[in-house]
Design an enzyme around this catalytic site. Structure first.
Site, PDB file in Angstrom:
ATOM      1  N   GLY A  12       5.843  -5.520   1.644  1.00  0.00           N
ATOM      2  CA  GLY A  12       6.090  -6.845   1.075  1.00  0.00           C
ATOM      3  C   GLY A  12       7.499  -7.334   1.340  1.00  0.00           C
ATOM      4  O   GLY A  12       7.715  -8.512   1.667  1.00  0.00           O
ATOM      5  N   CYS A  13       8.467  -6.453   1.221  1.00  0.00           N
ATOM      6  CA  CYS A  13       9.868  -6.840   1.424  1.00  0.00           C
ATOM      7  C   CYS A  13      10.138  -7.169   2.887  1.00  0.00           C
ATOM      8  O   CYS A  13      10.901  -8.082   3.195  1.00  0.00           O
ATOM      9  CB  CYS A  13      10.792  -5.736   0.935  1.00  0.00           C
ATOM     10  N   THR A  14       9.494  -6.423   3.788  1.00  0.00           N
ATOM     11  CA  THR A  14       9.648  -6.697   5.214  1.00  0.00           C
ATOM     12  C   THR A  14       9.054  -8.057   5.532  1.00  0.00           C
ATOM     13  O   THR A  14       9.688  -8.877   6.207  1.00  0.00           O
ATOM     14  CB  THR A  14       8.971  -5.597   6.050  1.00  0.00           C
TER      15      THR A  14
END
Length: 157
Positions: free
Chosen positions: A45-47
């Site tokens: 998700g952060c990527t």
């Protein structure tokens, strides 16, 4: 957990950039400023969120806004993350959690019946005067970057 209300001034905290240099949030007063907090470098998700902000960075610049992503990861880890995914969005480290506390993004979370402290994926939009215009909490990545971009564009109208 501290919460910022609309109209609140940007907290005066200093973070660390991947090169080890300091960045003071109050220095962003003068242009619309998007500050987003994310849990951890190199997770799915952060990527995706960093890639989407990077892909739309020129559109944010055209709208007059500056962006900065923040997590507790070390500056060297940010640099590897940036290089691995060719990210354009700038990232800063808050290893001590000073900004996390000021923005109320260090929260109790739970997964599989276990509770722990972690970063609430959140985005904050400040106007050129450094006042909070909008806060998004518990962000879901799909569609979020476009929603933030539209809010930035609305400031100029």
């Amino acid at each position: 957990m501290m919460a910022l209300d609309p109209g609140a001034q940007i907290p005066d905290v200093t973070l660390t950039m991947p090169d080890g240099g300091p960045v003071r949030l109050r220095n962003f007063v003068g242009a619309p400023f998007v500050l987003y907090f994310y849990p951890k470098d190199d997770t799915s998700g952060c990527t995706r969120e960093a890639q989407e902000f990077s892909a739309r960075l020129d559109a944010f610049k055209e709208a007059g806004a500056v962006l900065l992503g923040v997590s507790k990861d070390k500056p060297a880890k940010h640099q590897k993350f940036i290089e691995k995914y060719d990210l354009a969005v700038p990232l800063a480290s808050d290893e001590e959690g000073v900004a996390l506390a000021a923005f109320g993004t260090w929260v109790e979370k739970s997964m599989y019946g276990r509770t722990y402290m972690g970063i609430d994926r959140s985005t904050f939009l400040f106007d050129a005067d450094g006042k909070l215009v909008r806060a998004w909490r518990k962000v879901r990545v799909p569609g979020h970057v476009e929603e933030v971009l539209e809010a930035v564009r609305a400031l100029a109208r």
